[in-house]
Each structure stands twice: as structure tokens, then as C-alpha cells.
Design a protein around this motif. Structure first.
Motif, PDB file in Angstrom:
ATOM      1  N   THR A  10      -2.017 -11.966   3.128  1.00 51.02           N
ATOM      2  CA  THR A  10      -1.471 -10.679   3.380  1.00 51.02           C
ATOM      3  C   THR A  10      -1.908 -10.196   1.546  1.00 51.02           C
ATOM      4  O   THR A  10      -2.423 -11.423   0.885  1.00 51.02           O
ATOM      5  CB  THR A  10      -0.065 -10.273   2.878  1.00 51.02           C
ATOM      6  N   LEU A  11      -2.069  -8.693   1.086  1.00 56.18           N
ATOM      7  CA  LEU A  11      -2.905  -8.990  -0.453  1.00 56.18           C
ATOM      8  C   LEU A  11      -2.051  -7.380  -0.575  1.00 56.18           C
ATOM      9  O   LEU A  11      -2.205  -6.755   0.015  1.00 56.18           O
ATOM     10  CB  LEU A  11      -4.390  -8.853  -0.271  1.00 56.18           C
ATOM     11  N   SER A  12      -1.331  -7.939  -1.748  1.00 57.51           N
ATOM     12  CA  SER A  12      -0.753  -6.518  -2.236  1.00 57.51           C
ATOM     13  C   SER A  12      -0.993  -5.687  -3.257  1.00 57.51           C
ATOM     14  O   SER A  12      -0.730  -6.629  -4.111  1.00 57.51           O
ATOM     15  CB  SER A  12       0.417  -6.442  -2.216  1.00 57.51           C
ATOM     16  N   VAL A  13      -1.313  -4.878  -3.837  1.00 57.00           N
ATOM     17  CA  VAL A  13      -1.880  -4.489  -4.844  1.00 57.00           C
ATOM     18  C   VAL A  13      -1.985  -3.100  -5.165  1.00 57.00           C
ATOM     19  O   VAL A  13      -0.958  -1.733  -4.248  1.00 57.00           O
ATOM     20  CB  VAL A  13      -3.356  -3.829  -4.796  1.00 57.00           C
ATOM     21  N   GLN A  14      -1.756  -2.821  -6.138  1.00 61.68           N
ATOM     22  CA  GLN A  14      -1.439  -1.001  -7.101  1.00 61.68           C
ATOM     23  C   GLN A  14      -2.196   0.266  -6.850  1.00 61.68           C
ATOM     24  O   GLN A  14      -3.530  -0.623  -6.954  1.00 61.68           O
ATOM     25  CB  GLN A  14      -1.158  -1.371  -8.290  1.00 61.68           C
ATOM     26  N   GLU A  15      -2.246   1.413  -6.214  1.00 58.90           N
ATOM     27  CA  GLU A  15      -3.277   2.032  -6.300  1.00 58.90           C
ATOM     28  C   GLU A  15      -3.670   2.221  -7.313  1.00 58.90           C
ATOM     29  O   GLU A  15      -3.934   2.270  -8.331  1.00 58.90           O
ATOM     30  CB  GLU A  15      -2.123   3.786  -6.217  1.00 58.90           C
ATOM     31  N   GLY A  16      -5.208   2.377  -7.438  1.00 62.23           N
ATOM     32  CA  GLY A  16      -6.210   2.620  -8.030  1.00 62.23           C
ATOM     33  C   GLY A  16      -6.739   1.071  -9.011  1.00 62.23           C
ATOM     34  O   GLY A  16      -7.636   0.949  -9.278  1.00 62.23           O
ATOM     35  N   PRO A  82      -3.902   4.472  -0.870  1.00 64.47           N
ATOM     36  CA  PRO A  82      -2.725   4.371   0.285  1.00 64.47           C
ATOM     37  C   PRO A  82      -3.822   4.044   1.259  1.00 64.47           C
ATOM     38  O   PRO A  82      -2.949   3.302   2.143  1.00 64.47           O
ATOM     39  CB  PRO A  82      -2.012   5.314   0.183  1.00 64.47           C
ATOM     40  N   GLY A  83      -4.818   4.953   1.590  1.00 63.40           N
ATOM     41  CA  GLY A  83      -5.341   4.907   3.083  1.00 63.40           C
ATOM     42  C   GLY A  83      -6.311   4.066   3.229  1.00 63.40           C
ATOM     43  O   GLY A  83      -6.178   3.548   4.457  1.00 63.40           O
ATOM     44  N   ASP A  84      -6.014   2.793   2.428  1.00 65.31           N
ATOM     45  CA  ASP A  84      -6.721   1.712   2.758  1.00 65.31           C
ATOM     46  C   ASP A  84      -5.841   0.436   3.558  1.00 65.31           C
ATOM     47  O   ASP A  84      -6.295  -0.210   3.263  1.00 65.31           O
ATOM     48  CB  ASP A  84      -7.379   1.126   0.787  1.00 65.31           C
ATOM     49  N   SER A  85      -4.374   1.070   3.003  1.00 61.81           N
ATOM     50  CA  SER A  85      -4.000   0.049   3.645  1.00 61.81           C
ATOM     51  C   SER A  85      -4.044  -1.086   4.777  1.00 61.81           C
ATOM     52  O   SER A  85      -4.210   1.051   6.044  1.00 61.81           O
ATOM     53  CB  SER A  85      -2.196   0.701   3.551  1.00 61.81           C
ATOM     54  N   GLY A 104     -12.874 -12.777  12.210  1.00 60.27           N
ATOM     55  CA  GLY A 104     -11.679 -14.181  12.031  1.00 60.27           C
ATOM     56  C   GLY A 104     -10.181 -13.043  11.789  1.00 60.27           C
ATOM     57  O   GLY A 104     -10.082 -12.162  12.865  1.00 60.27           O
ATOM     58  N   LYS A 105      -9.447 -14.115  11.289  1.00 61.01           N
ATOM     59  CA  LYS A 105      -7.876 -13.561  11.691  1.00 61.01           C
ATOM     60  C   LYS A 105      -7.519 -12.254  11.160  1.00 61.01           C
ATOM     61  O   LYS A 105      -6.464 -11.235  11.785  1.00 61.01           O
ATOM     62  CB  LYS A 105      -6.781 -14.515  11.383  1.00 61.01           C
ATOM     63  N   GLY A 106      -8.156 -12.007  10.322  1.00 56.07           N
ATOM     64  CA  GLY A 106      -7.799 -10.846   9.332  1.00 56.07           C
ATOM     65  C   GLY A 106      -6.858 -10.844   7.955  1.00 56.07           C
ATOM     66  O   GLY A 106      -6.252 -12.004   7.987  1.00 56.07           O
ATOM     67  N   THR A 107      -6.987  -9.761   7.452  1.00 57.99           N
ATOM     68  CA  THR A 107      -6.176 -10.274   6.034  1.00 57.99           C
ATOM     69  C   THR A 107      -5.326  -8.422   5.924  1.00 57.99           C
ATOM     70  O   THR A 107      -6.184  -7.280   5.709  1.00 57.99           O
ATOM     71  CB  THR A 107      -7.218 -10.238   4.729  1.00 57.99           C
ATOM     72  N   LEU A 108      -4.094  -8.518   5.719  1.00 56.61           N
ATOM     73  CA  LEU A 108      -3.055  -7.239   5.572  1.00 56.61           C
ATOM     74  C   LEU A 108      -3.299  -7.399   4.258  1.00 56.61           C
ATOM     75  O   LEU A 108      -2.509  -7.446   2.944  1.00 56.61           O
ATOM     76  CB  LEU A 108      -2.107  -7.629   6.563  1.00 56.61           C
ATOM     77  N   LEU A 109      -3.781  -5.811   3.752  1.00 61.85           N
ATOM     78  CA  LEU A 109      -3.506  -5.097   2.477  1.00 61.85           C
ATOM     79  C   LEU A 109      -2.303  -3.849   2.459  1.00 61.85           C
ATOM     80  O   LEU A 109      -2.190  -3.167   2.898  1.00 61.85           O
ATOM     81  CB  LEU A 109      -5.498  -4.409   2.429  1.00 61.85           C
ATOM     82  N   THR A 110      -2.119  -4.169   1.739  1.00 60.62           N
ATOM     83  CA  THR A 110      -0.894  -2.965   1.271  1.00 60.62           C
ATOM     84  C   THR A 110      -1.438  -2.921  -0.410  1.00 60.62           C
ATOM     85  O   THR A 110      -0.962  -3.286  -1.083  1.00 60.62           O
ATOM     86  CB  THR A 110       0.456  -3.652   1.134  1.00 60.62           C
ATOM     87  N   VAL A 111      -0.978  -1.046  -0.382  1.00 56.76           N
ATOM     88  CA  VAL A 111      -1.540  -0.393  -1.829  1.00 56.76           C
ATOM     89  C   VAL A 111      -0.290   0.509  -1.600  1.00 56.76           C
ATOM     90  O   VAL A 111       0.433   0.784  -0.909  1.00 56.76           O
ATOM     91  CB  VAL A 111      -2.335   0.284  -1.903  1.00 56.76           C
TER      92      VAL A 111
END
Lengths: 113, 113
Positions: A10-16, A82-85, A104-111
Motif C-alpha cells: 500500500t502507498l498512502s499520499v497526500q493530494e498534490g 483523490p481520483g487516482d486512488s 504483478g499482485k498490485g499496489t493499493l494507492l490511497t490519496v
């Protein structure tokens, strides 16, 4: 990053912010790579691809980097929204008329807004 | 339609029952693929159809799985005597040509109780 055999990263980032999602591929003979985005409840959607004769390719807000020496692929998303989540998958094949993709198994991106 | 469609979107069945999953590819696409996506996993190739050629069934996990494509368009994936480990999202994709960009449907979520 992602690699076969691990739990979904998982990868969590701030908008922008810019996001970087990594992928380690397995087959040194692969010469065509694709990044897909999968939103919840939907099928994967093509984002960008790259062939092995290139090491970088840019799209709209996305850049794919390929390092064949270490069999590594990355997807960079600029100014993440946020729409990139979604879950992001890399896929590989030997290109040409070869139709079989290995995912691959994938990476979950949360914005975060 | 504009994209690949699949039906049903959700299917709950009891262990031992047979199920049929349907895929309507994009009109004019000669290639059709079935994948399976288990929870938290990447996509696993199942079967590939190209025009009137014999399908590539190399990804089917057991002889309980079969698929057909009638008239070069609609495809049906059949799972006989379902088992709990068959629970997954089954995704269909189509491409204009062999090896071309694959467009995915929304998938059918199969739950075997």
C-alpha cells in the motif's frame, strides 16, 4: 513496491504529492510492459505502456521508467488526485503478437485529501 | 456497447453447483481473454480465443473449467462442480488484434459457499 509472493503493498499520499509505484518483474525476456489501474468494483484500465527499447515514457501526469538491468519498472503519478486512488498493476509479456500478460499482485494507492 | 460487458456482476452459488459466466466483447475485437483475480492477487490468465483458431486453454486450473466463444463474439466460461477455492472475480478482456491493447470488463464476482 510489488513483487510476486508478498501481501498487497500500500502507498498512502497526500493530494498534490507525487506518487511512485514500483514493480519487480521476473522474466528477463519480457520486452513489453503495461501499467493498469483498477478501481474498486471495476476491471483494470490501461494507463501507459513501454517497450524494452525505451527506458522512459511519459503520458498525461504519468511517467513509466524501465530499468532492464535490475528488472524494475516504476510508475510515477504527478500531482496525485483523490481520483487516482486505486490498485495499480504492472504486467509484462514478450511483446509482438504474444498475448499472454503476466500480472504483478498490485499496489493499493490511497490519496488523502 | 462501448465496452466489454459481463454478466452476472455477482454470483453466489453452493459448492458442487455449476455456474456460467458471460462475456460480451467490444464489437469487432477478434481476441478475447478470461482471467481470474483472487482476493488481493494479480490477474491469472485462464484462456484465450482468437478468431476461429483453437483457443489457448493452458491457464485453466482444472478440467472443471471450460469456455466457449460462439460466432466469434460472446463467450461463456463454465465452472462445473464449483469448489470454495473457485471464489474470485472472473474478468474478461478483448482486443482488436492478437497482442493488442486489452480492454477489460467489470468482472463477475463469484462466491462459492
Amino acid at each position: 513496491g510489488e513483487s510476486v509472493g508478498l501481501h498487497l503493498p500500500t502507498l498512502s499520499v497526500q493530494e498534490g504529492d507525487n506518487s511512485i509505484i514500483n514493480c519487480a518483474y521476473s522474466n528477463s525476456a519480457s520486452d513489453y510492459f503495461i501499467w493498469y489501474k483498477q478501481e474498486s468494483g471495476k476491471g483494470p484500465q490501461f494507463i501507459i505502456d513501454i517497450r524494452s527499447n525505451m527506458d522512459k515514457r511519459q503520458g498525461q501526469r504519468v511517467t513509466v521508467l524501465l530499468n532492464k538491468t535490475v528488472k524494475h519498472l516504476s510508475l510515477q503519478i504527478a500531482a496525485t488526485q483523490p481520483g487516482d486512488s486505486a490498485v495499480y498493476f504492472c504486467a509484462e509479456n514478450s511483446g509482438g503478437s504474444n498475448y499472454k500478460l503476466t500480472f504483478g499482485k498490485g499496489t493499493l494507492l490511497t490519496v488523502n485529501p | 456497447g462501448a465496452g466489454v460487458s459481463q454478466s452476472p456482476s455477482n454470483k453466489v452459488t453452493e459448492k458442487g453447483k455449476d455456474v456460467e459466466l458471460r462475456c460480451d466483447p467490444i464489437s469487432g475485437h477478434t481476441a478475447l481473454y478470461w482471467y481470474r483475480q483472487s482476493l488481493g492477487q494479480g490477474l491469472e490468465f485462464l484462456i484465450y480465443f482468437q478468431g476461429n483458431s483453437a483457443p489457448d486453454k493452458s491457464g485453466l486450473p482444472s478440467d472443471r473449467f471450460s469456455a466457449e466463444r460462439t460466432g466469434g463474439s460472446v463467450s461463456t466460461l463454465t465452472i462445473q462442480r464449483t469448489q470454495q477455492e473457485d471464489s474470485a472475480v472472473y474478468l474478461c478482456a478483448s482486443s482488436f488484434t492478437r497482442g493488442g491493447e486489452q480492454f477489460f470488463g467489470p468482472g463477475t464476482r463469484l462466491t462459492v459457499l
